[in-house]
Design a protein around this motif. Structure first.
Motif, PDB file in Angstrom:
ATOM      1  N   LEU B 249       0.878  -1.303  -0.116  1.00 24.02           N
ATOM      2  CA  LEU B 249      -0.075   0.051   0.054  1.00 24.02           C
ATOM      3  C   LEU B 249       0.849   1.283  -0.143  1.00 24.02           C
ATOM      4  O   LEU B 249       0.518   2.124  -0.584  1.00 24.02           O
ATOM      5  CB  LEU B 249      -0.657  -0.059   1.290  1.00 24.02           C
ATOM      6  CG  LEU B 249      -2.107  -0.732   1.219  1.00 24.02           C
ATOM      7  CD1 LEU B 249      -2.743  -0.176   2.660  1.00 24.02           C
ATOM      8  CD2 LEU B 249      -2.858  -0.022   0.010  1.00 24.02           C
ATOM      9  N   SER B 253       2.145   4.695  -3.133  1.00 26.78           N
ATOM     10  CA  SER B 253       1.268   5.775  -2.717  1.00 26.78           C
ATOM     11  C   SER B 253       1.601   7.026  -3.019  1.00 26.78           C
ATOM     12  O   SER B 253       1.147   8.188  -2.574  1.00 26.78           O
ATOM     13  CB  SER B 253       1.435   5.483  -1.295  1.00 26.78           C
ATOM     14  OG  SER B 253       2.417   5.823  -0.451  1.00 26.78           O
ATOM     15  N   PHE B 257      -0.097   9.027   1.065  1.00 28.52           N
ATOM     16  CA  PHE B 257      -0.433   8.551   2.227  1.00 28.52           C
ATOM     17  C   PHE B 257       0.582   9.037   3.378  1.00 28.52           C
ATOM     18  O   PHE B 257      -0.046   8.857   4.505  1.00 28.52           O
ATOM     19  CB  PHE B 257      -0.473   6.928   2.283  1.00 28.52           C
ATOM     20  CG  PHE B 257      -1.564   6.583   1.277  1.00 28.52           C
ATOM     21  CD1 PHE B 257      -2.752   7.328   0.783  1.00 28.52           C
ATOM     22  CD2 PHE B 257      -1.448   5.198   0.873  1.00 28.52           C
ATOM     23  CE1 PHE B 257      -3.571   6.599   0.055  1.00 28.52           C
ATOM     24  CE2 PHE B 257      -2.378   4.681   0.227  1.00 28.52           C
ATOM     25  CZ  PHE B 257      -3.633   5.431  -0.292  1.00 28.52           C
ATOM     26  N   ILE B 490      -8.764   0.347 -11.693  1.00 31.30           N
ATOM     27  CA  ILE B 490      -9.286  -0.341 -10.373  1.00 31.30           C
ATOM     28  C   ILE B 490     -10.686  -0.316  -9.906  1.00 31.30           C
ATOM     29  O   ILE B 490     -11.104  -0.910  -8.841  1.00 31.30           O
ATOM     30  CB  ILE B 490      -8.426   0.087  -9.062  1.00 31.30           C
ATOM     31  CG1 ILE B 490      -8.671   1.794  -8.996  1.00 31.30           C
ATOM     32  CG2 ILE B 490      -6.983  -0.030  -9.670  1.00 31.30           C
ATOM     33  CD1 ILE B 490      -7.919   2.404  -7.769  1.00 31.30           C
ATOM     34  N   VAL B 493     -14.856   0.617  -6.564  1.00 27.87           N
ATOM     35  CA  VAL B 493     -14.582   0.104  -5.125  1.00 27.87           C
ATOM     36  C   VAL B 493     -12.982   0.311  -5.037  1.00 27.87           C
ATOM     37  O   VAL B 493     -12.641   0.690  -3.843  1.00 27.87           O
ATOM     38  CB  VAL B 493     -14.889  -1.269  -5.156  1.00 27.87           C
ATOM     39  CG1 VAL B 493     -14.706  -1.896  -3.785  1.00 27.87           C
ATOM     40  CG2 VAL B 493     -16.643  -1.424  -5.270  1.00 27.87           C
ATOM     41  N   SER B 496     -12.522   3.769  -3.967  1.00 29.30           N
ATOM     42  CA  SER B 496     -13.170   4.198  -2.371  1.00 29.30           C
ATOM     43  C   SER B 496     -12.402   3.625  -1.552  1.00 29.30           C
ATOM     44  O   SER B 496     -12.051   4.289  -0.358  1.00 29.30           O
ATOM     45  CB  SER B 496     -14.400   3.276  -2.425  1.00 29.30           C
ATOM     46  OG  SER B 496     -14.897   3.319  -1.269  1.00 29.30           O
ATOM     47  N   ILE B 497     -11.407   2.455  -1.682  1.00 25.87           N
ATOM     48  CA  ILE B 497     -10.372   2.029  -0.798  1.00 25.87           C
ATOM     49  C   ILE B 497      -9.310   2.972  -0.625  1.00 25.87           C
ATOM     50  O   ILE B 497      -8.947   3.429   0.519  1.00 25.87           O
ATOM     51  CB  ILE B 497      -9.833   0.691  -1.228  1.00 25.87           C
ATOM     52  CG1 ILE B 497     -10.807  -0.424  -1.177  1.00 25.87           C
ATOM     53  CG2 ILE B 497      -8.562   0.183  -0.276  1.00 25.87           C
ATOM     54  CD1 ILE B 497     -10.494  -1.854  -2.043  1.00 25.87           C
ATOM     55  N   LEU B 498      -8.753   3.457  -1.864  1.00 27.80           N
ATOM     56  CA  LEU B 498      -7.624   4.565  -1.780  1.00 27.80           C
ATOM     57  C   LEU B 498      -8.153   5.747  -0.925  1.00 27.80           C
ATOM     58  O   LEU B 498      -7.464   6.290  -0.136  1.00 27.80           O
ATOM     59  CB  LEU B 498      -7.278   4.881  -3.154  1.00 27.80           C
ATOM     60  CG  LEU B 498      -6.736   3.820  -4.134  1.00 27.80           C
ATOM     61  CD1 LEU B 498      -6.324   4.594  -5.279  1.00 27.80           C
ATOM     62  CD2 LEU B 498      -5.445   3.221  -3.446  1.00 27.80           C
ATOM     63  N   ALA B 500     -10.417   6.061   1.265  1.00 26.72           N
ATOM     64  CA  ALA B 500     -10.463   5.673   2.655  1.00 26.72           C
ATOM     65  C   ALA B 500      -9.171   5.579   3.420  1.00 26.72           C
ATOM     66  O   ALA B 500      -9.063   6.010   4.598  1.00 26.72           O
ATOM     67  CB  ALA B 500     -11.359   4.123   2.854  1.00 26.72           C
ATOM     68  N   ILE B 501      -8.248   4.815   2.881  1.00 25.22           N
ATOM     69  CA  ILE B 501      -6.887   5.067   3.280  1.00 25.22           C
ATOM     70  C   ILE B 501      -6.424   6.350   3.581  1.00 25.22           C
ATOM     71  O   ILE B 501      -5.733   6.832   4.519  1.00 25.22           O
ATOM     72  CB  ILE B 501      -5.832   4.265   2.423  1.00 25.22           C
ATOM     73  CG1 ILE B 501      -6.392   2.538   2.476  1.00 25.22           C
ATOM     74  CG2 ILE B 501      -4.566   4.161   3.085  1.00 25.22           C
ATOM     75  CD1 ILE B 501      -5.569   1.795   1.351  1.00 25.22           C
ATOM     76  N   ASP B 504      -7.887   8.284   6.217  1.00 22.28           N
ATOM     77  CA  ASP B 504      -7.612   7.830   7.622  1.00 22.28           C
ATOM     78  C   ASP B 504      -6.105   8.233   8.054  1.00 22.28           C
ATOM     79  O   ASP B 504      -5.626   8.731   9.193  1.00 22.28           O
ATOM     80  CB  ASP B 504      -7.424   6.232   7.667  1.00 22.28           C
ATOM     81  CG  ASP B 504      -6.927   5.675   8.927  1.00 22.28           C
ATOM     82  OD1 ASP B 504      -7.465   5.952   9.988  1.00 22.28           O
ATOM     83  OD2 ASP B 504      -6.077   4.774   8.864  1.00 22.28           O
ATOM     84  N   LEU B 505      -5.342   8.203   6.990  1.00 16.18           N
ATOM     85  CA  LEU B 505      -3.715   8.572   7.118  1.00 16.18           C
ATOM     86  C   LEU B 505      -3.510  10.057   7.099  1.00 16.18           C
ATOM     87  O   LEU B 505      -2.760  10.675   7.949  1.00 16.18           O
ATOM     88  CB  LEU B 505      -2.884   7.686   6.236  1.00 16.18           C
ATOM     89  CG  LEU B 505      -2.788   6.209   6.482  1.00 16.18           C
ATOM     90  CD1 LEU B 505      -1.851   5.665   5.427  1.00 16.18           C
ATOM     91  CD2 LEU B 505      -2.347   5.918   7.699  1.00 16.18           C
ATOM     92  N   LEU B 516      -2.590  11.045  -7.347  1.00 13.61           N
ATOM     93  CA  LEU B 516      -2.782   9.684  -7.357  1.00 13.61           C
ATOM     94  C   LEU B 516      -4.520   9.470  -7.191  1.00 13.61           C
ATOM     95  O   LEU B 516      -5.283   8.753  -7.692  1.00 13.61           O
ATOM     96  CB  LEU B 516      -2.286   9.160  -6.195  1.00 13.61           C
ATOM     97  CG  LEU B 516      -2.537   7.887  -5.636  1.00 13.61           C
ATOM     98  CD1 LEU B 516      -2.227   6.887  -7.046  1.00 13.61           C
ATOM     99  CD2 LEU B 516      -1.785   7.063  -4.328  1.00 13.61           C
TER     100      LEU B 516
END
Lengths: 518, 518
Positions: B249, B253, B257, B490, B493, B496-498, B500-501, B504-505, B516
């Protein structure tokens, strides 16, 4: 699969006499009564919900009978077996669903979200880390999502050497379908006979031929996943630079982020030849150093494993000969698979290196013997539990310079916790340029509270792994059992990332609740 | 590095006469005026904030002079150069900070969060995908986080064959430090002379020796990252099953991130021998099939690359000989690095396979010529821009069975968009068992709006990649330029993961904003 034992009862063999002698000497024989009758908790789920699911999948694919539920309860760790033997199947699912397609899985997830049902993806049921022991409190029911019907080889690309496999395929089923195309996956973990493609991916499995074929995560080039927020399809190229590699997030996600509905894997041509050979080393350190030399020279065989002195002494690498006389030192198995010319050339190169480093070839007989018995150890565990010997395994990995420390400290933790007379055996079965795995087998006299007895030892060993800066698991995943140590390994920020992804993909938390994520 | 050109002005060579002739014939020569004087926008940041940062880092490590800001503006794509040549440096940072340690970086991030300053990590400044063009609107200022002082080899483990490198080390600096230990990283992208370790990791770089040493992401065993929510330290073992592989991950990045503050890499022994060789193939397809055969037989050399007919015709693989006579067909370069015995053995094996498949060895001369000129192409681009030839590259990757389609369709998209007289050249420089990269070089007569001219062609080529199911980038990362296609690759979804990370970070979104993540 038997609900209280490993595998096929017909394939189970009694303890060889030599082993029985050894066990009697070491622990005494304490034949156990037959396992308790297994009573299942009543299914706690609204029948109306089940009717809805029957409409979706067909009545025959929504099972609530005891036999089906019993076989989808927990995995195959020793604590799992001990609880089942004691008649405790309290983690049984309320219903077992058998989807036939990605679309079925997606539809089930939608229903589960709507009614707050917990969903536990189920492949081969071979988890040894509590990966199938989901939290049920707060849910309207617990569904086992049995992927057994999703057992097709969806596509083969002979030019790119890839194949698309459904997640419910067991190891032998996948290999048989590929063999009909002249291909192999080459993934042979000890659980091979029962474990599934989806499980291999979800747990980052590693097989006994990992040196030649690669870990399962290295075999995966693409994935399709059903998540509560939609489909995730990955794998546009063998490798790319289009941001983080999200495939590596799905691999190891243990059903907590989504349900893997197909896996595109790299395949190889079916090997024309398979040769296995035994080697003797004067010490574990000498054998391990030889493995390191091979890995760092780019000269690995397809299979390479090394037993330490204790494991060699009882011939654990050759279950049929446990307790038979051992010539001492440390036993190594090397294996070569491929075209005859390549096998011969690689074997010659490896032989030169190993001989130069002080290894002594024992010829093919010990290698063939290992190969024949390679999937039998879990049956042996049952036989030992039957006579009051508590047996379990655990494993870790580290960098080469830390190998000796890790070995010594995990071993000491186990011996100290379990007390005198405990056997701690170890082997290295997966090697890399920079490090290796360590796989421990522990046997001790079963006490009155064997589950607690083991969990204490496991905790001490896990603490030792963390103290040594190693991983909590090289190839068995986190499940519920390793969760207390995950934060020590990936840190609070790492845990935060996992939680953020979980919250994004599974906002209501229906997927394998309580597994993986601290 | 020059703000409007590649590399070291002293290393730039004029176009060889042969190339000048070829260019004149193909496009006409249209010598351009010297680039416009470069005016920088005034720094838009509260001086009080800068004083605070000076207290933190020392005044000499907080730069606001024009020269420093100019050199930290954008990367080195052709659009970047065209804008800079036209005098547009509007993306210049307001200040350039030079942290000396992980702790410095963490402290800077805390200040940036507090005052909502955008932070752009800066390594070698060689991005060709707009990875250094952060969004500044809504921020109190834009800081370039220049990692140039973090240029130490922090640790070497000769047993595990790993090294811990700081992110600001340029390729040659890292190799020199490792060479003093008898080691090499073996990572040689075309940007090698300027690009940094942190950049290699953040962009999933792949070097010209990837067949032998692996992509950069395969070389990384550990990472330390400063994020706005704390430190992330990963790498407990060469491989593990402790959940998703979070290292993958961080790799790719792109500073969005966190800031990579050290990278633990696998290293190899410094090769005793390096041999490069040329091969001629009757066609691109024949050469590509031979590469596939090698990759699928486990017989790859350290370097393997193949030019298509057009690239071969102008000798692009050997920049010093561009325009010189070509004997036709397709040129392949193979390279072998390692101990003499291993080099000889592998060369013999590869030679047998290639000869058997119809390749004709041209001996070592073309290989040495390639090796000597391997980092020169970016200088050539400057020389071509100087005479009114628009030159740029783009790259992708796919599975072998899709190679021909991808090649044909990307080529057609470029030719159609840029019109008659456009040269589209291609090579394969990275191969895997299941597929390969395709790297295109495009040259056309520069029109009145060259940036738009290129962006239109790039968009058409990118659409063609997506239509063919390939990746938007094999080794150049997403940046801002590839972002419009990432969702196609990608899925929603995946995006969406990217997100969310990221949330968070980097909850306040200070890290490389706009890069990105779609």
């Amino acid at each position: 699969m038997h609900p209280q034992r490993w595998g096929d009862p017909a394939a189970a063999a009694p303890l060889p006499e030599s082993a029985r002698g050894l066990i009697e000497m070491a622990f005494g024989l304490d034949d156990r009564p037959a396992a308790a009758a297994v009573s299942l908790p009543e299914a706690r789920i609204d029948p109306v919900l089940l009717d809805g699911l029957r409409d979706l999948l067909g009545a025959e694919h929504v099972r609530t009978d005891d036999q089906t539920r019993r076989l989808r309860t927990r995995g195959k760790s020793t604590p799992d077996l001990l609880r089942a033997r004691a008649g405790d199947l309290s983690d049984a699912p309320d219903a077992v669903l058998r989807p036939g397609s990605h679309e079925d899985v997606a539809a089930i997830l939608a229903v589960a979200v709507e009614h707050h049902l917990a969903v536990v993806p189920f492949g081969g049921g071979t988890s040894v880390t509590g990966g199938l022991v989901a939290r049920r409190e707060g849910y309207a029911g617990l569904l086992s999502l049995d992927l057994i019907r999703m057992n097709r080889l969806l596509a083969v690309d002979h030019v790119s050497m890839t194949a698309v496999l459904e997640p419910g395929l067991r190891g032998p089923e996948a290999e048989a379908l590929l063999a009909a195309e002249g291909l192999t996956l080459g993934h042979y973990p000890q659980s091979f006979e029962y474990a599934s493609i989806g499980g291999f991916a979800a747990t980052r499995s590693s097989g006994q031929s990992s040196a030649g074929y690669g870990r399962f995560d290295a075999l995966v080039v693409g994935l399709r996943v059903a998540t509560p927020i939609g489909e995730l399809a990955l794998g546009s190229a063998p490798a790319n630079a289009a941001g983080p590699d999200l495939r590596q997030l799905v691999l190891g996600s243990e059903g907590a982020f989504g349900v893997i509905t197909s896996v595109t894997v790299r395949v190889r041509r079916l090997p024309a030849q398979k040769v296995y050979e035994g080697w003797r080393w004067p010490s574990f350190a000498a054998g391990a150093d030889a493995m390191r030399t091979l890995a760092q020279s780019g000269l690995l065989p397809t299979v390479i494993r090394l037993s330490d002195e204790s494991e060699t002494a009882i011939n654990l690498a050759r279950p049929d000969e446990i307790g038979a006389e051992s010539a001492g030192g440390c036993m190594m198995i090397t294996g070569y698979e491929g075209e005859a010319g390549i096998v011969a050339a690689r074997r010659r190169e490896v032989t030169d290196v190993l001989t130069g480093l002080g290894g002594v070839s024992l010829g093919e007989e010990p290698g063939q013997s290992w190969s024949q018995g390679r999937f039998n150890a879990p049956y042996l565990r049952d036989s030992l539990l039957d006579v009051g010997v508590l047996v379990e395994t655990l494993e870790t990995a580290t960098f080469w310079s830390n190998r000796d420390r890790l070995y010594t400290e995990v071993r000491a933790a186990l011996e100290t916790t379990l007390g005198e007379g405990t056997m701690v055996l170890c082997h290295i079965s997966h090697v890399y340029e920079t490090g290796c795995s360590l796989y421990f087998t522990v046997a001790t006299k079963e006490g009155p509270e064997p589950v607690d007895q083991w969990l204490k030892a496991k905790a001490a060993a896990s603490d030792a792994m963390m103290a040594a800066g190693a991983t909590i698991t090289h190839h068995h995943a986190v499940g519920t059992d390793h969760k207390p140590w995950l934060a020590a390994e990936i840190g609070e920020v790492g845990v935060s990332i996992l939680r953020a992804i979980k919250a994004d993909l599974d906002p209501t938390g229906i997927l394998n609740p309580g597994v993986l994520i601290p």
